[in-house]
Design a protein around this motif. Structure first.
Motif: not given
Length: 155
Positions: A30-34, A40-48, A56-59
């Motif tokens: 469920d990571a993409a949904q979360v 945030l887009t999971l693929s962008n977060v993983l690219k980081d 692409h970070c959380l506040t």
């Protein structure tokens, strides 16, 4: 939160699992949904993670919300299934261990047996002799050991 640490951008944990916030596993189904919940887009977060960037970070508020609403309750439930009815301080220490993953916690059968018998010292010794303690380091291991064994340092 204090022991696990917080990183608002993607990082690789000690098992080389992409993680964000306070121990949120980005390989979950469920990571993409979360991540979408936090815009945030999971693929962008993983690219980081891959690129070692922080685009692409959380506040801070999102990181705390993710921990409070998903991460911590999930591991509380894991520990309560693993060893129901633990005293609060011992339960908190086992929750810290569970952050490595509920399936890994279930492998600590000798520790579970000692916890169920309320043999706190043996349970703590089982933890201290675990691979988990070697991975997280002496300070974190000793803290959880002392909580389980009931040995607290007075200031």
């Amino acid at each position: 939160m204090f022991i696990e640490g917080e990183c608002l951008c993607c990082y690789y944990d000690t098992e080389n699992i992409p993680t964000i916030g306070i121990g949120f596993n980005l390989q979950r189904a469920d990571a993409a949904q979360v991540m979408a919940k936090y815009n945030l887009t999971l693929s962008n977060v993983l690219k980081d993670c891959q690129d070692k960037t922080t685009t692409h970070c959380l506040t801070d508020a999102d990181g705390k919300d993710l921990f409070d609403t998903m991460t911590y309750p999930e591991f509380e439930a894991c520990v309560d299934r693993y060893a129901p009815g633990l005293p609060p301080v011992k339960r908190a220490a086992i929750i810290d261990v569970a952050l490595a993953g509920c399936p890994k916690l279930k492998k600590y059968v000798n520790m579970l047996d000692a916890l169920n018998k309320q043999n706190w010292k043996t349970a703590a010794d089982e933890l201290r002799n675990s691979l988990w303690c070697k991975k997280v380091g002496k300070n974190r291991c000793d803290s959880d050991y002392n909580c389980i064994a009931g040995q607290f340092v007075k200031n």
